[in-house]
Design an enzyme around this catalytic site. Sequence first.
Site, PDB file in Angstrom:
ATOM      1  N   HIS A  18     -15.971 125.520 -48.037  1.00 50.67           N
ATOM      2  CA  HIS A  18     -15.503 124.309 -47.359  1.00 50.67           C
ATOM      3  C   HIS A  18     -15.415 124.520 -45.848  1.00 50.67           C
ATOM      4  O   HIS A  18     -14.623 125.324 -45.393  1.00 50.67           O
ATOM      5  CB  HIS A  18     -14.121 123.960 -47.934  1.00 50.67           C
ATOM      6  CG  HIS A  18     -13.528 122.709 -47.407  1.00 50.67           C
ATOM      7  ND1 HIS A  18     -12.406 122.710 -46.624  1.00 50.67           N
ATOM      8  CD2 HIS A  18     -13.909 121.416 -47.557  1.00 50.67           C
ATOM      9  CE1 HIS A  18     -12.088 121.462 -46.329  1.00 50.67           C
ATOM     10  NE2 HIS A  18     -12.984 120.656 -46.874  1.00 50.67           N
ATOM     11  N   HIS A  60     -15.596 118.061 -38.394  1.00 52.00           N
ATOM     12  CA  HIS A  60     -14.821 117.274 -39.344  1.00 52.00           C
ATOM     13  C   HIS A  60     -14.255 115.999 -38.744  1.00 52.00           C
ATOM     14  O   HIS A  60     -14.324 114.921 -39.340  1.00 52.00           O
ATOM     15  CB  HIS A  60     -13.673 118.118 -39.922  1.00 52.00           C
ATOM     16  CG  HIS A  60     -12.816 117.350 -40.886  1.00 52.00           C
ATOM     17  ND1 HIS A  60     -11.742 116.581 -40.485  1.00 52.00           N
ATOM     18  CD2 HIS A  60     -12.893 117.198 -42.235  1.00 52.00           C
ATOM     19  CE1 HIS A  60     -11.190 116.004 -41.536  1.00 52.00           C
ATOM     20  NE2 HIS A  60     -11.876 116.367 -42.620  1.00 52.00           N
TER      21      HIS A  60
HETATM   22  O1  G3P Z   1     -15.746 116.896 -48.692  1.00 47.18           O
HETATM   23  C1  G3P Z   1     -14.742 117.346 -49.537  1.00 47.18           C
HETATM   24  C2  G3P Z   1     -13.540 117.470 -48.705  1.00 47.18           C
HETATM   25  O2  G3P Z   1     -13.920 118.216 -47.594  1.00 47.18           O
HETATM   26  C3  G3P Z   1     -13.070 116.108 -48.295  1.00 47.18           C
HETATM   27  O3  G3P Z   1     -12.073 116.174 -47.375  1.00 47.18           O
HETATM   28  O4  G3P Z   1     -11.290 115.799 -45.110  1.00 47.18           O
HETATM   29  O5  G3P Z   1     -11.950 118.086 -45.812  1.00 47.18           O
HETATM   30  O6  G3P Z   1     -13.684 116.361 -45.446  1.00 47.18           O
HETATM   31  P1  G3P Z   1     -12.268 116.626 -45.872  1.00 47.18           P
HETATM   32 CA    CA Z   2     -15.747 117.386 -46.197  1.00 46.02          CA
END
Ligand code: G3P
Ligand code: CA
Length: 268
Positions: A18, A60
């Site tokens: 992530h 992000h």
């Molecule tokens: O994309 C999955 C997760 O990353 C969604 O939340 O805010 O971290 O992009 P975010």
């Molecule tokens: Ca994401």
Amino acid sequence: AKLQAPLLNPNKILNVAHRGASGYAPEHTLVSYELGEDLHGDYIEIDLQMTKDGVLIAMHDEKVDRTTNGTGYVKDMTLAEIKQLDAGSWFNEAYPEQAKAEYVGLKVPTLEEVFQEFGRGARYYIETKAPEVYPGMEEELLRVLTKYKMIGQNAPSSKFLVQSFSQESLLKMHALNPKVPLVQLLSYSGPATITDEQIAEIKEYAIGVGPSFKRIDRAYVEKVRENDLLIHPYTVNTKEDMERLLDWGVTGMFTNYPDLLNEVLKGK
Ligand code: G3P
Ligand code: CA
């Protein structure tokens, strides 16, 4: 992460790094993605924003403030302006116990630079962020995917997935190229439930769903799986949560610590 077997197989648990291995390195930098590879994540997760001059970059937030030394909206900045920013020092300040001198001065990568660095030896889990702010984002993403020869494979062997909270963005991708494997991210403010109608609607264009792991329960996971959708909850950072979700039958998950998930999977 250099797995040759088709990955979109429900029996293969996907380990999605992530924002890269963002528990250890500044998110959405090449260093963080590299670490995701080193720690054997199956996919590099990339959030996309688009610059004033139409370039897709890995970030992000809509604003550069949190993850760089700059201020303002990506949509108001050119790529040249974005490239002036330091995308690593904030991490050293926020997480002194993880700080490294090499993080100082890291640059915000473009999507093309990520593909140039990791090529077709890696897999990518790409999110269209704030698509309503960036008209043409989906077309530009498809252009870049085509340029780097990522398009044209069938879903099980695809080198990438496209995810979004925006159903509109996913429907647009699907209309532009129905071969692109899509995952519908889902945001719930309370305990998550999903109806047969919602599942049927999502199955029209997507191969899976991505809810917050905090909102779901065993019944939710089982219902999604019985309907042959993949389910990749986000963002799971403790072994205890990983174990529980695997027990419920998820087909993968997003984590800032791909090494932790691999340790859990080895114990299975
Ligand atoms: O994309 C999955 C997760 O990353 C969604 O939340 O805010 O971290 O992009 P975010
Ligand atoms: Ca994401």
